[in-house]
Design an enzyme around this catalytic site. Structure first.
Site, PDB file in Angstrom:
ATOM      1  N   LYS A   1       7.556   5.483   6.265  1.00 15.27           N
ATOM      2  CA  LYS A   1       7.214   4.692   5.076  1.00 15.27           C
ATOM      3  C   LYS A   1       8.474   4.439   4.252  1.00 15.27           C
ATOM      4  CE  LYS A   1       4.262   7.843   3.865  1.00 15.27           C
ATOM      5  NZ  LYS A   1       3.159   8.652   3.309  1.00 15.27           N
TER       6      LYS A   1
ATOM      7  N   THR B   1       0.937   4.773  -9.145  1.00 11.97           N
ATOM      8  CA  THR B   1       0.892   4.853  -7.677  1.00 11.97           C
ATOM      9  C   THR B   1       0.542   6.260  -7.184  1.00 11.97           C
ATOM     10  OG1 THR B   1       3.288   5.278  -7.656  1.00 11.97           O
ATOM     11  CG2 THR B   1       2.566   2.986  -7.387  1.00 11.97           C
TER      12      THR B   1
ATOM     13  N   GLY C   1      -1.156   9.134  -5.417  1.00  7.69           N
ATOM     14  CA  GLY C   1      -2.081   9.209  -4.295  1.00  7.69           C
ATOM     15  C   GLY C   1      -1.830   8.198  -3.194  1.00  7.69           C
ATOM     16  N   THR C   2      -0.716   7.491  -3.263  1.00 11.72           N
ATOM     17  CA  THR C   2      -0.441   6.444  -2.275  1.00 11.72           C
ATOM     18  C   THR C   2      -0.410   6.992  -0.849  1.00 11.72           C
ATOM     19  OG1 THR C   2       0.927   5.352  -3.932  1.00 11.72           O
ATOM     20  CG2 THR C   2       1.119   4.574  -1.696  1.00 11.72           C
ATOM     21  N   GLY C   3       0.326   8.082  -0.633  1.00 12.53           N
ATOM     22  CA  GLY C   3       0.457   8.623   0.719  1.00 12.53           C
ATOM     23  C   GLY C   3      -0.851   9.152   1.268  1.00 12.53           C
ATOM     24  N   CYS C   4      -1.607   9.850   0.441  1.00 13.27           N
ATOM     25  CA  CYS C   4      -2.918  10.365   0.855  1.00 13.27           C
ATOM     26  C   CYS C   4      -3.838   9.208   1.235  1.00 13.27           C
ATOM     27  CB  CYS C   4      -3.565  11.160  -0.276  1.00 13.27           C
ATOM     28  SG  CYS C   4      -2.580  12.518  -0.937  1.00 13.27           S
TER      29      CYS C   4
END
Length: 266
Positions: free
Chosen positions: A173, A204, A206-209
């Protein structure tokens, strides 16, 4: 029956990341979400004020309870906290006939550590080898492989370093780079470059989760890895654009943005 997706992750009391974000994402994408809680955090928009991992026996019991009775079509991992938990979860995933999306969570959006340094080797040697897709951000790539990405051209080198630990696919990412949000998905043979406009929105959390859970949801619905990742990227891009203020710090992405617009296609 709805496709069933299991998240193995920590709890975010603020609701923006962790199992709370995972379950919201799974619901939004037409799947039934289930959870194995690995740790409890005291967390809000300003940061993580405390974290308490659960005993390995409790994590193992939750996993077996769900998988043995209900079954799963995909598993997603997030915060695993310690080497003992990493190794236990890797063993459980290895014995489960379902794709696994591994988000090797190292630090929170606010820079708080969510993985003991002693657990890094367990992630490399035990968890990544059982992953269908590994989804590290650039900080996690550096933490796991020592490769520091400063430009888009470095993403290939980062992907090769992650794939060397054994996941079938690596999604690197590039959200921390400047310019468009570009990610590289590769299995070492084929490459998929995923680009999206960068939204000027600080909310932003919690983007990865959310991205990893969206990939798992689409895999559970029968999509291939490239199809699942492409659809998940589109979903999280919209969620970032609709992110909203909450508390005094960084607010969460909006997991329900597609539902409000009626565009899920579910």
């Amino acid at each position: 029956m709805k496709p069933r997706v299991l998240t193995v992750a920590g709890s975010d009391s603020g609701g923006g990341a962790g199992i709370q974000a995972d379950l919201k994402t799974m619901l939004a994408l037409g799947t039934h979400g289930m959870s194995v809680v690995t740790a409890v955090t005291a967390q809000n928009s300003l940061g993580v004020q405390g974290a308490w991992e659960l005993p390995v026996a409790a994590v193992r019991a939750q996993y077996r309870s769900v998988v043995d009775d209900i079954g799963v079509q995909a598993v997603k991992t997030g915060m695993l906290a310690s080497a003992e938990l990493v190794e236990a979860v890797a063993e459980l995933i290895a014995g489960t006939d379902a794709p696994a999306v591994v988000d090797p969570v190292g630090v929170s959006k606010h820079g708080d550590s969510l993985l003991a340094s002693s657990a890094l080797d367990s992630v490399r040697t035990r968890l990544l080898p059982v992953a269908t897709v590994a989804t590290p951000n650039l900080d996690e790539v550096a933490q796991l492989t020592g490769v520091h990405v400063t430009s888009e051209q470095d993403l290939r080198r980062a992907a090769a370093a992650v794939l060397a630990y054994g996941p079938r696919w690596a999604l690197i990412k590039g959200g921390h780079l400047s310019g468009d949000a570009v990610d590289l998905l590769t299995d070492g043979t084929e490459e998929h470059w995923l680009r999206a406009p960068r939204h000027d929105n600080r909310h932003t959390h919690g983007t990865g989760c959310t991205l990893a859970s969206a990939i798992a949801a689409h895999l559970a619905r029968g999509r291939s890895v490239p199809e699942a990742v492409t659809a998940a990227k589109a979903y999280v891009t919209g969620a970032i654009a609709a992110g909203f203020a909450l508390g005094g710090g960084i607010g969460p992405v909006d997991h329900s943005w597609e539902l409000r617009r009626g565009t899920t296609g579910v």
